[in-house]
Design an enzyme around this catalytic site. Structure first.
Site, short mmCIF file in Angstrom:
data_model
loop_
_atom_site.label_atom_id
_atom_site.label_comp_id
_atom_site.label_asym_id
_atom_site.label_seq_id
_atom_site.Cartn_x
_atom_site.Cartn_y
_atom_site.Cartn_z
N HIS A 1 -9.62 1.49 4.75
CA HIS A 1 -8.36 1.64 5.48
C HIS A 1 -8.58 2.62 6.63
O HIS A 1 -9.34 3.60 6.48
CB HIS A 1 -7.27 2.15 4.54
CG HIS A 1 -5.91 2.10 5.14
ND1 HIS A 1 -5.47 3.06 6.04
CD2 HIS A 1 -4.90 1.21 5.03
CE1 HIS A 1 -4.25 2.75 6.43
NE2 HIS A 1 -3.88 1.63 5.83
N GLU B 1 -6.90 5.00 7.66
CA GLU B 1 -6.62 6.40 7.31
C GLU B 1 -7.82 7.03 6.60
O GLU B 1 -8.09 8.22 6.77
CB GLU B 1 -5.34 6.48 6.47
CG GLU B 1 -4.11 6.27 7.35
CD GLU B 1 -2.91 5.66 6.65
OE1 GLU B 1 -2.87 5.64 5.40
OE2 GLU B 1 -2.02 5.18 7.38
N GLU C 1 -5.64 -4.57 10.65
CA GLU C 1 -4.62 -3.54 10.84
C GLU C 1 -4.91 -2.75 12.10
O GLU C 1 -5.73 -1.81 12.09
CB GLU C 1 -4.62 -2.58 9.65
CG GLU C 1 -4.27 -3.23 8.33
CD GLU C 1 -3.64 -2.23 7.37
OE1 GLU C 1 -2.55 -2.54 6.86
OE2 GLU C 1 -4.20 -1.15 7.16
N GLY D 1 2.48 2.37 10.80
CA GLY D 1 3.52 3.39 10.67
C GLY D 1 4.23 3.73 11.96
O GLY D 1 4.94 4.74 12.02
N SER E 1 3.15 -2.02 10.41
CA SER E 1 4.59 -2.12 10.68
C SER E 1 5.21 -3.46 10.33
O SER E 1 6.16 -3.91 10.98
CB SER E 1 4.88 -1.76 12.14
OG SER E 1 4.54 -0.39 12.38
N GLY F 1 2.76 -1.11 4.32
CA GLY F 1 2.82 0.30 3.94
C GLY F 1 4.25 0.73 3.69
O GLY F 1 4.81 0.50 2.62
N GLY F 2 4.88 1.33 4.69
CA GLY F 2 6.21 1.91 4.54
C GLY F 2 7.23 0.99 3.87
O GLY F 2 7.95 1.41 2.96
N ASN G 1 0.86 -1.18 0.00
CA ASN G 1 0.00 0.00 0.00
C ASN G 1 0.90 1.23 0.00
O ASN G 1 1.46 1.59 1.03
CB ASN G 1 -0.89 -0.05 1.25
CG ASN G 1 -1.72 1.22 1.43
OD1 ASN G 1 -1.81 2.04 0.53
ND2 ASN G 1 -2.32 1.36 2.60
N TRP G 2 1.04 1.84 -1.18
CA TRP G 2 1.98 2.96 -1.30
C TRP G 2 1.41 4.24 -0.69
O TRP G 2 2.13 5.23 -0.54
CB TRP G 2 2.32 3.21 -2.78
CG TRP G 2 3.13 2.12 -3.41
CD1 TRP G 2 3.43 0.89 -2.89
CD2 TRP G 2 3.75 2.16 -4.71
NE1 TRP G 2 4.19 0.16 -3.78
CE2 TRP G 2 4.41 0.92 -4.91
CE3 TRP G 2 3.81 3.11 -5.72
CZ2 TRP G 2 5.11 0.62 -6.08
CZ3 TRP G 2 4.51 2.82 -6.89
CH2 TRP G 2 5.16 1.59 -7.06
N LYS G 3 0.12 4.24 -0.39
CA LYS G 3 -0.53 5.45 0.16
C LYS G 3 -0.27 6.64 -0.78
O LYS G 3 -0.21 6.45 -1.98
CB LYS G 3 -0.07 5.70 1.60
CG LYS G 3 -0.19 4.43 2.45
CD LYS G 3 -0.02 4.64 3.90
CE LYS G 3 -0.16 3.30 4.63
NZ LYS G 3 -0.15 3.44 6.08
P1 PGA Z 1 2.75 0.41 7.65
O1 PGA Z 1 1.29 0.65 7.03
O2 PGA Z 1 3.26 -0.89 7.09
O3 PGA Z 1 3.55 1.59 7.19
O4 PGA Z 1 2.59 0.35 9.13
C1 PGA Z 1 0.42 -0.43 6.81
C2 PGA Z 1 -0.88 0.06 6.24
O5 PGA Z 1 -1.37 1.12 6.65
O6 PGA Z 1 -1.47 -0.60 5.36
#
Ligand code: PGA
Length: 248
Positions: free
Chosen positions: A95, A97, A165, A171, A209, A230-231, A8-10
């Site tokens: 998600h 976010e 999640e 993050g 994470s 994500g990251g 997930n590149w956001k």
């Molecule tokens: P993260 O994000 O791996 O940076 O914690 C995961 C996500 O929000 O899908």
């Protein structure tokens, strides 16, 4: 079940670095032939540019959100049909976010999942508790409520992925204990089993994470059928290491 590792590149990536990353991942996956399914969910602006780079690589493409309506006066939104047209097979929905930044409700996420199915996209429906909810011992109640509200009825008959999640793990570099992940994933599996005959085949991803260092410990946990990353998905070497851990 073959594991699914989704990146997930956001809101990260311009054309130059986004296409370079997709190209690098496609090359690495071709060389590795890791026995897992890989998925990239770049920002919407990069979808059509990245789609041809992934052709034949075994890596699928996905969106990060879609609107519940098929088309119309919704400035700034993207429909499920547009994602399909751009080459997507999956779409991340609900998600945390989006639930936070855009006040998305379970009901809205449910309608988005229906819109995804109408275009034969596989929804990845995200659920997860906040730190305050976990501290209050309400984790399973929150996730039960999110599942009940966010999944259309008859979910088992359709292709579906769930992502657990924990909001506090996204993050932050913090992850739940392994028994905590196992508990939530087993709970999601049993909740899915209530009304859905195909529950055993629904992939349940862990997200929050996940990185090259912890993937080998997290991915073998019972009922963890992959990861939503994500990251660490923005770095080709880290994402490849997570894919290898999923294939082991
Ligand atoms: P993260 O994000 O791996 O940076 O914690 C995961 C996500 O929000 O899908």
């Amino acid at each position: 079940m073959r594991k699914l590792v989704a990146g997930n590149w956001k809101m990260n990536g311009l054309r130059a670095d986004g296409t370079a990353l997709a190209r690098a991942l496609a090359e690495r996956h071709r060389d590795d032939r890791a026995d897992c399914e890989l998925l990239l969910c770049p920002p919407a602006t990069l979808l059509t540019g990245i789609a041809p780079l992934l052709a034949g690589s075994g890596i699928a493409l996905g969106g990060q959100d879609c609107h519940p309506d098929p088309a119309g006066a919704h400035t700034g939104d993207v429909s499920a049909a547009m994602l399909k047209d751009a080459g997507c097979a999956y779409v991340i929905l609900g998600h945390s976010e989006r639930r936070q930044d855009h006040h998305e409700t379970d009901e809205l996420v449910r309608r988005k999942a229906e819109a995804a199915w109408a275009e034969a996209l596989i929804p990845i429906v995200c659920v997860g508790e906040t730190a305050a909810e976990r501290d209050a011992g309400r984790t399973l109640a929150v996730i039960g409520r999110q599942l009940a509200g966010s999944l259309p009825s008859g979910a088992g008959a359709r292709q579906l992925v769930i992502a657990y999640e924990p909001v506090w793990a996204i993050g932050t570099g913090r992850t739940p204990r392994h028994d905590e992940i196992a508990e939530v994933h087993a709970f999601i599996r049993s909740e899915l089993g209530r009304g859905t005959p195909g529950a055993a085949t629904v992939r349940i991803l862990y997200g929050g994470s996940v990185n090259a260092g912890n993937a080998q410990k997290i991915l073998p946990i019972a009922n963890v059928d992959g990861a939503l990353v994500g990251g660490a998905s923005l770095d080709a070497q880290s994402f490849q290491a997570i894919a290898r851990a999923a294939a082991d």
